[in-house]
Design a protein around this motif. Structure first.
Motif, PDB file in Angstrom:
ATOM      1  N   VAL A   1     -29.621  -5.759  44.177  1.00 51.18           N
ATOM      2  CA  VAL A   1     -30.048  -4.314  43.787  1.00 51.18           C
ATOM      3  C   VAL A   1     -31.066  -4.512  42.759  1.00 51.18           C
ATOM      4  O   VAL A   1     -31.074  -4.953  41.676  1.00 51.18           O
ATOM      5  CB  VAL A   1     -29.015  -3.304  43.038  1.00 51.18           C
ATOM      6  N   LYS A   2     -32.211  -4.133  43.146  1.00 48.84           N
ATOM      7  CA  LYS A   2     -33.634  -4.071  42.445  1.00 48.84           C
ATOM      8  C   LYS A   2     -33.769  -5.399  41.696  1.00 48.84           C
ATOM      9  O   LYS A   2     -34.129  -5.665  40.733  1.00 48.84           O
ATOM     10  CB  LYS A   2     -33.335  -3.218  41.213  1.00 48.84           C
ATOM     11  N   GLY A   3     -33.670  -6.362  42.844  1.00 47.29           N
ATOM     12  CA  GLY A   3     -33.759  -7.633  42.382  1.00 47.29           C
ATOM     13  C   GLY A   3     -32.818  -8.408  41.554  1.00 47.29           C
ATOM     14  O   GLY A   3     -33.152  -9.561  40.918  1.00 47.29           O
ATOM     15  N   ALA A   4     -31.616  -8.079  41.448  1.00 44.40           N
ATOM     16  CA  ALA A   4     -30.589  -8.373  40.524  1.00 44.40           C
ATOM     17  C   ALA A   4     -29.318  -8.432  41.340  1.00 44.40           C
ATOM     18  O   ALA A   4     -29.078  -7.596  42.177  1.00 44.40           O
ATOM     19  CB  ALA A   4     -30.586  -7.718  39.217  1.00 44.40           C
ATOM     20  N   ASN A   5     -28.448  -9.203  40.915  1.00 41.31           N
ATOM     21  CA  ASN A   5     -26.967  -9.520  41.388  1.00 41.31           C
ATOM     22  C   ASN A   5     -26.275  -8.287  41.109  1.00 41.31           C
ATOM     23  O   ASN A   5     -26.369  -7.675  39.845  1.00 41.31           O
ATOM     24  CB  ASN A   5     -26.399 -10.772  41.131  1.00 41.31           C
ATOM     25  N   ARG A   6     -25.425  -7.637  42.079  1.00 40.94           N
ATOM     26  CA  ARG A   6     -24.477  -6.866  41.544  1.00 40.94           C
ATOM     27  C   ARG A   6     -23.134  -6.960  42.187  1.00 40.94           C
ATOM     28  O   ARG A   6     -22.681  -7.242  43.212  1.00 40.94           O
ATOM     29  CB  ARG A   6     -24.673  -5.159  42.085  1.00 40.94           C
ATOM     30  N   ASP A   7     -22.128  -7.143  41.018  1.00 38.71           N
ATOM     31  CA  ASP A   7     -20.714  -7.254  41.281  1.00 38.71           C
ATOM     32  C   ASP A   7     -20.278  -5.861  41.312  1.00 38.71           C
ATOM     33  O   ASP A   7     -20.599  -5.204  40.381  1.00 38.71           O
ATOM     34  CB  ASP A   7     -20.021  -7.986  40.150  1.00 38.71           C
ATOM     35  N   THR A   8     -19.637  -5.485  42.441  1.00 37.61           N
ATOM     36  CA  THR A   8     -19.217  -3.981  42.488  1.00 37.61           C
ATOM     37  C   THR A   8     -17.542  -3.849  42.148  1.00 37.61           C
ATOM     38  O   THR A   8     -16.743  -4.763  42.570  1.00 37.61           O
ATOM     39  CB  THR A   8     -19.467  -3.559  43.874  1.00 37.61           C
ATOM     40  N   ALA A   9     -17.556  -2.853  41.186  1.00 37.07           N
ATOM     41  CA  ALA A   9     -16.201  -2.335  40.882  1.00 37.07           C
ATOM     42  C   ALA A   9     -15.656  -1.515  41.840  1.00 37.07           C
ATOM     43  O   ALA A   9     -16.295  -0.412  42.336  1.00 37.07           O
ATOM     44  CB  ALA A   9     -16.222  -2.120  39.488  1.00 37.07           C
ATOM     45  N   TRP A  10     -14.276  -1.612  42.473  1.00 35.76           N
ATOM     46  CA  TRP A  10     -13.941  -0.695  43.347  1.00 35.76           C
ATOM     47  C   TRP A  10     -12.865   0.206  42.711  1.00 35.76           C
ATOM     48  O   TRP A  10     -11.924  -0.345  42.020  1.00 35.76           O
ATOM     49  CB  TRP A  10     -13.349  -1.525  44.581  1.00 35.76           C
ATOM     50  N   PHE A  11     -12.709   1.425  43.024  1.00 34.68           N
ATOM     51  CA  PHE A  11     -11.830   2.557  42.503  1.00 34.68           C
ATOM     52  C   PHE A  11     -11.415   3.290  43.835  1.00 34.68           C
ATOM     53  O   PHE A  11     -12.082   3.449  44.575  1.00 34.68           O
ATOM     54  CB  PHE A  11     -12.290   3.189  41.417  1.00 34.68           C
ATOM     55  N   SER A  12     -10.135   3.772  43.674  1.00 37.98           N
ATOM     56  CA  SER A  12      -9.992   4.946  44.755  1.00 37.98           C
ATOM     57  C   SER A  12      -9.040   5.999  44.326  1.00 37.98           C
ATOM     58  O   SER A  12      -7.865   5.723  43.284  1.00 37.98           O
ATOM     59  CB  SER A  12      -9.287   4.080  45.897  1.00 37.98           C
ATOM     60  N   ILE A  13      -8.669   6.981  44.874  1.00 41.87           N
ATOM     61  CA  ILE A  13      -7.535   7.819  44.855  1.00 41.87           C
ATOM     62  C   ILE A  13      -6.847   7.916  46.362  1.00 41.87           C
ATOM     63  O   ILE A  13      -7.910   8.368  47.314  1.00 41.87           O
ATOM     64  CB  ILE A  13      -8.065   9.252  44.319  1.00 41.87           C
ATOM     65  N   LEU A  14      -5.549   8.009  46.346  1.00 38.51           N
ATOM     66  CA  LEU A  14      -5.192   8.143  48.158  1.00 38.51           C
ATOM     67  C   LEU A  14      -4.774   9.707  47.973  1.00 38.51           C
ATOM     68  O   LEU A  14      -4.616  10.301  47.065  1.00 38.51           O
ATOM     69  CB  LEU A  14      -3.988   7.329  48.186  1.00 38.51           C
TER      70      LEU A  14
END
Length: 379
Positions: free
Chosen positions: A172-185
């Protein structure tokens, strides 16, 4: 494991107005919303720091960006309207929509400074979740750059559960993105929705609009009753709750001569409207349940039940102590409960825990004894 043989894919969410108390989400209309959004966001380039796009340098550039959202397939872009003045002050997407799996996400959240940390901003997240689950979706997602600490804090505040990290997920925008995932069931949503509604209630704000209690106070999902860990119930727990109530309350019916109210209640409604706290054994078996009916003007212990095989371990007393703690944490000066007037041993137990009889209520088929414990003032 729950069978999904009869589950049907949810429909793609139709673009529609979602109406709240403080906020209205409208299908994004560039001609109608651009001027307000541009006025609210221009000069505040920092709001784009974690978004995939760079700050628009002109209204025409912002128009092109919004045009691309409106024409993009597979998303539902919504303008966020502050009902205090009727102006659009941001926008967001319902995205990553997978009807065949019942999954939807709220994302591309673009809030002007006038929206950030407001009731409008929080209500928008509630409205998206309530809409998705009303359509039959099973999972509400929140994802963000793992370096975006405010977004991760917001997810937890809203009641999303952290699930893990997708490393090197995006560029993203020339940089690495590690993505944090969250959820509600879906089974968790009734408790989360209840917390949103309680936080958003006008009674939770003072005359200056400052919150009395944080959303996190209402969104508590874990606790401790003595040595027993507690967790908030979801819809998936209802069969076990019903079995526990039958085992715990049926013996009383030989004394009172009528069905116990907690045994015959609709627990889909109870889980949605009350706080239901569960204590489980080492093997995952349900040992006790506490139901709290929390209204702006009163805190009621609606029911406390202990499985027969767990009697004698003071679980009931521990749950009552937790109820006291919960009431104090939410700012109540007393705790109320009621029970059948014929259950004299139980009334005596409540008296030993500090409750006093306030009055009796005669119903068509039973007489209820109402009791209250008033907390001593600190200091």
């Amino acid at each position: 494991m729950t069978s999904l043989q009869d589950w049907k894919p949810a429909p793609f969410p139709p673009a529609k107005v979602l109406e709240g108390r403080y906020c209205r989400l409208e299908p994004l209309d560039v001609a109608r919303h651009l001027d307000d959004i541009w006025a609210a966001t221009t000069g505040h380039d920092h709001i784009w720091d974690w978004l995939p796009a760079r700050p628009p340098k002109s209204k025409d550039e912002y128009r092109a960006l919004l045009d691309s959202m409106v024409t993009k397939p597979g998303i539902v872009p919504l303008a966020v309207i502050d009902k205090a003045d009727g102006k659009a002050k941001g926008h967001l997407w319902i995205m990553e929509i997978r009807p065949e799996h019942g999954v939807f996400e709220v994302g591309w959240i673009t809030y002007s400074p006038a929206l950030q940390r407001t009731r409008v901003a929080t209500e928008a997240i509630y409205l998206v979740g309530d809409y998705g689950f009303s359509l039959g979706y099973r999972r509400y997602e929140w994802k963000c750059n793992n370096r975006n600490e405010p977004s991760k804090r917001a997810a937890l505040r809203f009641g999303f559960q952290f699930e893990g990290l997708f490393r090197q997920h995006m560029v993203v925008k020339g940089a690495n993105r590690d993505t944090a995932w969250f959820s509600i069931l879906d089974g968790e949503w009734p408790a989360r929705a209840q917390a949103f509604r309680r936080w958003l209630a006008p009674s939770n704000f003072d005359a200056q609009g400052q919150q009395k209690l944080a959303l996190g106070a209402f969104n508590q999902i874990a606790g401790q009753a003595g040595t027993a860990p507690l967790r908030r119930a979801g819809l998936a727990d209802i069969p076990a709750i019903l079995a526990l109530k039958n085992a715990a309350y049926t013996p009383n019916e030989s004394i009172i001569g009528v069905p116990s109210l907690p045994r015959i209640a609709d627990y889909t409604q109870v889980v949605a409207e009350h706080e239901v706290w569960l204590a489980e054994g080492a093997g995952g078996e349900l040992e006790a349940a506490l139901v709290l009916d929390i209204e702006p003007d009163d805190f009621t212990i609606w029911s406390v039940a202990v499985a027969p095989e767990a009697v004698g371990r003071r679980l009931g007393s521990a749950l009552m102590g937790f109820a006291d703690e919960r009431a104090r944490a939410l700012g109540y000066a007393s705790v109320h409960l009621y029970t059948n007037a014929k259950l004299t041993q139980r009334i005596g137990w409540y008296e030993r825990l500090g409750f006093a009889i306030t009055h009796h209520e005669d119903m068509a088929d039973r007489r209820l004894t109402h009791m209250r414990k008033i907390f001593a003032k600190a200091g």
